[in-house]
Design a protein around this motif. Structure first.
Motif, PDB file in Angstrom:
ATOM      1  N   GLN A 321       0.840  -1.192   0.000  1.00  0.00           N
ATOM      2  CA  GLN A 321       0.000   0.000   0.000  1.00  0.00           C
ATOM      3  C   GLN A 321       0.876   1.243   0.000  1.00  0.00           C
ATOM      4  OE1 GLN A 321      -2.455  -0.821   3.570  1.00  0.00           O
ATOM      5  NE2 GLN A 321      -4.229  -0.857   2.196  1.00  0.00           N
ATOM      6  N   PHE A 322       0.328   2.333  -0.524  1.00  0.00           N
ATOM      7  CA  PHE A 322       0.998   3.632  -0.498  1.00  0.00           C
ATOM      8  C   PHE A 322      -0.029   4.645  -0.027  1.00  0.00           C
ATOM      9  CE2 PHE A 322       2.885   7.424  -2.775  1.00  0.00           C
ATOM     10  CZ  PHE A 322       4.005   7.509  -1.955  1.00  0.00           C
ATOM     11  N   LEU A 323       0.198   5.225   1.151  1.00  0.00           N
ATOM     12  CA  LEU A 323      -0.804   6.096   1.745  1.00  0.00           C
ATOM     13  C   LEU A 323      -0.186   7.030   2.763  1.00  0.00           C
ATOM     14  CD1 LEU A 323      -2.799   4.194   4.505  1.00  0.00           C
ATOM     15  CD2 LEU A 323      -0.765   3.264   3.430  1.00  0.00           C
ATOM     16  N   GLN A 324      -0.989   7.975   3.229  1.00  0.00           N
ATOM     17  CA  GLN A 324      -0.634   8.852   4.330  1.00  0.00           C
ATOM     18  C   GLN A 324      -1.453   8.420   5.546  1.00  0.00           C
ATOM     19  OE1 GLN A 324      -1.577  12.493   2.048  1.00  0.00           O
ATOM     20  NE2 GLN A 324       0.368  13.305   2.791  1.00  0.00           N
ATOM     21  N   PRO A 325      -0.877   7.635   6.439  1.00  0.00           N
ATOM     22  CA  PRO A 325      -1.656   7.100   7.559  1.00  0.00           C
ATOM     23  C   PRO A 325      -2.335   8.170   8.389  1.00  0.00           C
ATOM     24  CG  PRO A 325       0.469   6.001   7.403  1.00  0.00           C
ATOM     25  CD  PRO A 325       0.510   7.149   6.443  1.00  0.00           C
ATOM     26  N   LYS A 326      -1.696   9.334   8.562  1.00  0.00           N
ATOM     27  CA  LYS A 326      -2.280  10.362   9.405  1.00  0.00           C
ATOM     28  C   LYS A 326      -3.504  11.012   8.765  1.00  0.00           C
ATOM     29  CE  LYS A 326       2.022  11.593  11.776  1.00  0.00           C
ATOM     30  NZ  LYS A 326       2.993  12.681  12.056  1.00  0.00           N
ATOM     31  N   LYS A 327      -3.534  11.017   7.440  1.00  0.00           N
ATOM     32  CA  LYS A 327      -4.647  11.677   6.760  1.00  0.00           C
ATOM     33  C   LYS A 327      -5.697  10.696   6.268  1.00  0.00           C
ATOM     34  CE  LYS A 327      -2.039  15.716   5.211  1.00  0.00           C
ATOM     35  NZ  LYS A 327      -1.633  16.557   4.053  1.00  0.00           N
ATOM     36  N   PHE A 328      -5.248   9.463   5.980  1.00  0.00           N
ATOM     37  CA  PHE A 328      -6.204   8.486   5.464  1.00  0.00           C
ATOM     38  C   PHE A 328      -6.946   7.854   6.628  1.00  0.00           C
ATOM     39  CE2 PHE A 328      -7.950   5.757   2.322  1.00  0.00           C
ATOM     40  CZ  PHE A 328      -8.234   4.572   2.987  1.00  0.00           C
ATOM     41  N   LYS A 329      -8.208   7.960   6.601  1.00  0.00           N
ATOM     42  CA  LYS A 329      -9.029   7.397   7.666  1.00  0.00           C
ATOM     43  C   LYS A 329      -9.898   6.297   7.077  1.00  0.00           C
ATOM     44  CE  LYS A 329      -9.293  11.677  10.310  1.00  0.00           C
ATOM     45  NZ  LYS A 329     -10.189  12.703  10.897  1.00  0.00           N
ATOM     46  N   GLU A 330      -9.681   5.113   7.592  1.00  0.00           N
ATOM     47  CA  GLU A 330     -10.518   3.999   7.172  1.00  0.00           C
ATOM     48  C   GLU A 330     -11.968   4.281   7.541  1.00  0.00           C
ATOM     49  OE1 GLU A 330      -9.816   1.338   5.589  1.00  0.00           O
ATOM     50  OE2 GLU A 330      -7.697   0.880   5.847  1.00  0.00           O
TER      51      GLU A 330
END
Length: 455
Positions: A321-330
């Motif tokens: 996966q490639f993401l921004q954990p702090k901004k991406f909210k499941e």
């Protein structure tokens, strides 16, 4: 051919000749932007959009107030609407002031695009600046697509930023301004050699022009050729990525599918995917090497590679996966419970369906799992799994649902969203999509077909 004629040809070729649209013209009062305003104002009525001048007073120089006053008078004399924004001195950062000024400027442009219902904001970037950009990219290093420089247009919601002066050199614009007796202000900071762009502008590029006066045109020509070549290559890469990427929220792909490509293509595919997902994030050769080594490693089934702006590349078993954990909210998973009615399909969400059918109703249903149930075990229920849930094994022993999820290598961030199929007496028949319980034949039971399928 005159500059005005060439400008009009370029204007039409890019599809900007629409008198029903509105264009914002960014004017700093420098020679480039004053020429841009003049050229757009002199477009034939059939090609000229409605014009609004936009100006930002950054308050970075003593003459900023003078320039603003001059532009206000100029627009009043030429009956041009003007919108001005002032960057408060208190908002000036100690470091990174150029980037902060640019961010403020484009936020203002974006706001004006919305308020003015404009299609474009035109900036005065020209061929020399394009050449400077390409040289800076060569010096600093990076991805090949960065050597294409600035495009004729790029998105800036809800419209676009357009660069109508890219085909024209600084010398052409200065000559036109002098011919038309256009007034302009010189930015003293442009002469400083502290900034790397100014060193390229005043030292490196002039030296190259002494070697070949056509170097600006040649650099821009190479950039256009590269842009066309990359457009063809990217279409092919995107077709391959469509088979590798399984989700876009967040971007998720299958490791084996990426590694099945030739080694040289793996790097191109990954670079394309990362830059497409996070256009403003630096993707270096070091980053790409680290990601590919992680994916190919059998000793590290999981791992991460950190990028700028909080982007993270994550390997989890057979996927990445490639993401921004702090901004991406499941999206939060609703903890639900519902009954599975006999001989009816029921949607579970995310495209999955479940059905419990009598063998008489669906004797040849496939694929299915046959379970033997007593009357008191009906009706069946689907619910979120709980810590005490266990699956019955063929040996008669039990395994916790949590252990089954770990053994099946279900990523940790997905485990809480898994659901189980349970009987009315609380027995767990299945961790749906992962594992089934094993129950031997018993007296007073009846066979049922359980189907779990994707729509």
């Amino acid at each position: 051919m005159t500059l005005e004629t060439a400008f009009q040809q370029n204007w039409r070729a890019n599809g900007w000749a629409d008198p029903k649209r509105r264009v914002l013209v960014a004017v700093s009062t420098g020679v480039d932007s004053m020429v841009l305003l003049q050229l757009i104002s002199r477009l034939p009525a059939t090609q000229r959009p409605a014009i609004t001048v936009v100006h930002v007073n950054h308050q970075l120089r003593q003459q900023s107030q003078t320039e603003e006053a001059f532009l206000r008078q100029w627009c009043a004399d030429h009956q041009l609407p003007l919108a001005v924004a002032t960057w408060p001195i208190a908002a000036h950062p100690t470091h990174g002031i150029e980037a902060a000024a640019r961010a403020f400027r484009y936020q203002f442009f974006q706001k004006q695009l919305q308020q003015q219902h404009a299609a474009w904001v035109a900036t005065a970037h020209q061929a020399d600046e394009q050449a400077e950009t390409i040289l800076l990219k060569l010096i600093r290093g990076g991805q090949l697509d960065q050597l294409t420089g600035m495009a004729a247009s790029r998105p800036l919601a809800p419209g676009q930023v357009i660069h109508p002066l890219l085909p024209f050199t600084k010398a052409q614009l200065v000559a036109y301004a002098r011919e038309q007796q256009l007034p302009w202000y010189e930015d003293a900071t442009n002469q400083s050699l502290v900034a790397s762009r100014n060193r390229v502008r005043h030292e490196i590029l002039p030296q190259l022009q002494r070697e070949n006066p056509q170097v600006v045109q040649h650099l821009n020509g190479y950039a256009q050729q590269l842009q066309a070549t990359l457009a063809v290559a990217n279409r092919s890469l995107d077709q391959q990525l469509a088979r590798i990427v399984t989700s876009h929220t967040p971007v998720t792909g299958q490791t084996d599918r990426l590694l099945a490509a030739p080694i040289a293509e793996q790097r191109l595919l990954l670079a394309r995917l990362l830059s497409r997902t996070a256009p403003g994030t630096s993707v270096s050769e070091t980053h790409l090497t680290a990601c590919l080594q992680l994916l190919a490693s059998t000793q590290h089934p999981t791992g991460t590679v950190a990028f700028g702006q909080d982007w993270v590349f994550i390997k989890t078993y057979d996927r990445f996966q490639f993401l921004q954990p702090k901004k991406f909210k499941e999206k939060s998973v609703e903890h639900f419970r519902f009954m599975v009615d006999l001989n009816q399909w029921r949607s579970v969400g995310n495209g999955w369906q479940i059905g419990c059918f009598t063998t008489a109703q669906q004797p040849t249903l496939s694929p299915h799992e046959t379970v033997a149930l007593t009357p008191d075990q009906l009706p069946l229920m689907v619910r979120s799994w709980q810590p005490g849930d266990r699956l019955r094994l063929a040996t008669g022993h039990h395994q916790s649902v949590r252990r089954a999820l770990i053994n099946a290598k279900v990523p940790q961030d997905e485990r809480s969203r898994q659901v189980v199929l349970v009987t009315a007496t609380g027995d767990v028949l299945a961790l749906l999509g992962v594992k089934w319980s094993v129950y031997p034949p018993r007296p007073h039971t009846k066979n049922y077909h359980i189907v779990w399928k994707h729509e």
